[in-house]
Write a protein that holds these residues in place. Structure first.
Motif, PDB file in Angstrom:
ATOM      1  N   MET A 109       1.041  -1.278   0.159  1.00 35.69           N
ATOM      2  CA  MET A 109       0.427   0.009  -0.130  1.00 35.69           C
ATOM      3  C   MET A 109       0.636   1.035  -0.220  1.00 35.69           C
ATOM      4  SD  MET A 109      -1.562   0.605   4.158  1.00 35.69           S
ATOM      5  CE  MET A 109      -1.983  -0.961   3.712  1.00 35.69           C
ATOM      6  N   PRO A 110       0.583   2.496  -0.503  1.00 32.93           N
ATOM      7  CA  PRO A 110       1.317   3.739  -0.880  1.00 32.93           C
ATOM      8  C   PRO A 110       0.901   4.596   1.076  1.00 32.93           C
ATOM      9  CG  PRO A 110      -0.778   3.624  -1.530  1.00 32.93           C
ATOM     10  CD  PRO A 110      -0.756   2.414  -1.224  1.00 32.93           C
ATOM     11  N   THR A 111       1.857   5.609   1.056  1.00 30.75           N
ATOM     12  CA  THR A 111       1.722   5.861   2.439  1.00 30.75           C
ATOM     13  C   THR A 111       1.543   7.156   2.103  1.00 30.75           C
ATOM     14  OG1 THR A 111       4.130   4.611   2.864  1.00 30.75           O
ATOM     15  CG2 THR A 111       4.258   7.154   4.427  1.00 30.75           C
ATOM     16  N   VAL A 112       0.180   7.412   2.575  1.00 30.42           N
ATOM     17  CA  VAL A 112      -0.206   8.727   2.414  1.00 30.42           C
ATOM     18  C   VAL A 112      -0.422   9.714   3.618  1.00 30.42           C
ATOM     19  CG1 VAL A 112      -2.962   9.360   1.834  1.00 30.42           C
ATOM     20  CG2 VAL A 112      -2.223   7.302   0.519  1.00 30.42           C
ATOM     21  N   GLY A 113      -0.238  10.550   3.493  1.00 27.11           N
ATOM     22  CA  GLY A 113      -0.057  11.988   4.153  1.00 27.11           C
ATOM     23  C   GLY A 113      -1.209  12.006   4.898  1.00 27.11           C
ATOM     24  N   GLU A 114      -1.371  12.457   6.324  1.00 26.86           N
ATOM     25  CA  GLU A 114      -2.540  13.225   6.585  1.00 26.86           C
ATOM     26  C   GLU A 114      -3.104  14.008   5.858  1.00 26.86           C
ATOM     27  OE1 GLU A 114      -3.386  13.724  10.966  1.00 26.86           O
ATOM     28  OE2 GLU A 114      -2.994  15.852  10.606  1.00 26.86           O
ATOM     29  N   TYR A 115      -4.486  13.825   5.298  1.00 27.93           N
ATOM     30  CA  TYR A 115      -5.077  14.353   4.740  1.00 27.93           C
ATOM     31  C   TYR A 115      -6.372  15.521   5.485  1.00 27.93           C
ATOM     32  CZ  TYR A 115      -8.400  16.288   1.118  1.00 27.93           C
ATOM     33  OH  TYR A 115     -10.284  17.654   0.881  1.00 27.93           O
ATOM     34  N   ARG A 116      -6.420  17.415   5.255  1.00 30.99           N
ATOM     35  CA  ARG A 116      -6.931  17.561   6.334  1.00 30.99           C
ATOM     36  C   ARG A 116      -8.160  18.334   4.688  1.00 30.99           C
ATOM     37  NH1 ARG A 116      -4.900  22.545   9.049  1.00 30.99           N
ATOM     38  NH2 ARG A 116      -3.585  22.411   6.923  1.00 30.99           N
TER      39      ARG A 116
END
Length: 326
Positions: A75-82
């Motif tokens: 799985m990709p590493t996804v940054g926190e999304y606001r």
């Protein structure tokens, strides 16, 4: 092939009548399998595996069947999304055959596709009506080594996070609007419906502060988080007057300190002896205070008080000290 992940493949085949067992081979390892399904674990992501199987009746071998399957990427590493930000950002394998990053809802319904370059991906979601604050989504990247057999990675689950916000009381004495939001986040501060400023919070703690030029009791202060061009969360506080009280412990002559406790907006205290007011000092902790009094209070007959003040040195409380002999 029934299903597959980044590190496992489940192979399944039609059952064969009169089969005693099945001879299954993958990656050079042969297994005798009693059912028509087997899961192979501990595989390498993004790797092709060829498996074969045939039925054995106890006397004869059946027809061999063979299949090749590639495991998924991690799985990709996804940054926190606001919620309100322009892009969802991610990191994945630096592979020229990995160029796309689709996003879907948790039921698998497609929403949008982003791009991946040199292992860095971004998905444009600003204004997308299918991205809803507080909802969860699945982000994958696509291995397109074989254009005729594109393989999605394992999905990363993310939340369209609503910007956090807490706001402290605002008093007419200190005029300070303060609170905590997301680290490095922004807040817009308005007073009685008029926008005053946009403040950027501390990059580590998320704390923010702003001092109003003036205010009166009853003014309405609106604090809104600002993410991109939207304001996803808000808090309203009403300016209030300061209040607070103190208690004072009995004082014994020739001891060093007058001590006690306080509540509310008390910031400073002072000792008054026989109508002479000493220097104001800050309270000791969040609930207690002490004031050096040895040599200042010298007699049981002294008229002594502890006086409490707010941050603007407005008097909030005054308590008489009971003086005991040494």
């Amino acid at each position: 092939m029934k299903e597959f992940t980044a590190t496992s493949i489940t192979f399944a085949w039609e059952p064969v009548e009169l089969a005693r067992y099945y001879v299954f081979k993958v990656n050079g390892v042969i297994s005798n399998v009693s059912t028509n399904e087997i899961t192979v674990n501990n595989l390498t992501p993004k790797t092709k595996y060829t498996a074969s199987v045939f039925a054995f009746s106890g006397f004869l071998n059946g027809e061999k069947s063979e299949v090749t399957q590639k495991t998924r990427m991690k799985m990709p590493t996804v940054g926190e999304y606001r919620y309100g930000e322009t892009y969802i950002l991610l990191d994945t394998d630096d592979d020229p055959n990995v160029m796309r990053a689709p996003i879907s809802d948790v039921d698998g319904n497609y929403i949008a596709t982003g791009s991946v370059t040199n292992g860095k991906g971004k998905i444009y979601v600003l204004g997308n009506a299918k991205i809803i604050a507080g909802h969860d989504y699945l982000v994958t990247v696509t291995d397109e080594t074989d254009p005729n057999n594109k393989v999605a990675s394992m999905p990363a689950r993310i939340t369209a996070k609503i910007a956090s916000l807490s706001v402290h009381d605002v008093t007419v004495s200190d005029k300070v609007v303060s609170g905590v939001t997301d680290p490095n986040g922004q807040v817009r501060i308005s007073q009685n419906g008029t926008a005053k400023t946009v403040v950027t919070a501390d990059a580590t703690t998320g704390a923010f502060t702003f001092t109003l030029s003036s205010c009166v009791v009853g003014d309405v202060i609106l604090v809104e988080t600002k993410v991109g061009s939207i304001y996803p969360s808000s808090k309203t506080v009403t300016v209030r007057d300061t209040s607070g009280s103190i208690t004072v412990n009995n004082y014994t002559l020739n001891t060093s300190y007058v001590t006690g406790t306080y509540t509310g907006d008390v910031v400073n205290i002072a000792l008054e002896v026989n109508s002479v007011l000493a220097t104001k000092i800050k309270v000791l902790s969040e609930t207690t205070y002490q004031y050096y009094s040895k040599g200042v209070i010298t007699s049981e007959m002294d008229s002594a008080y502890i006086i409490a003040y707010d941050s603007a040195n407005k008097q909030l409380d005054k308590k008489k000290i009971t003086i005991n002999k040494a």
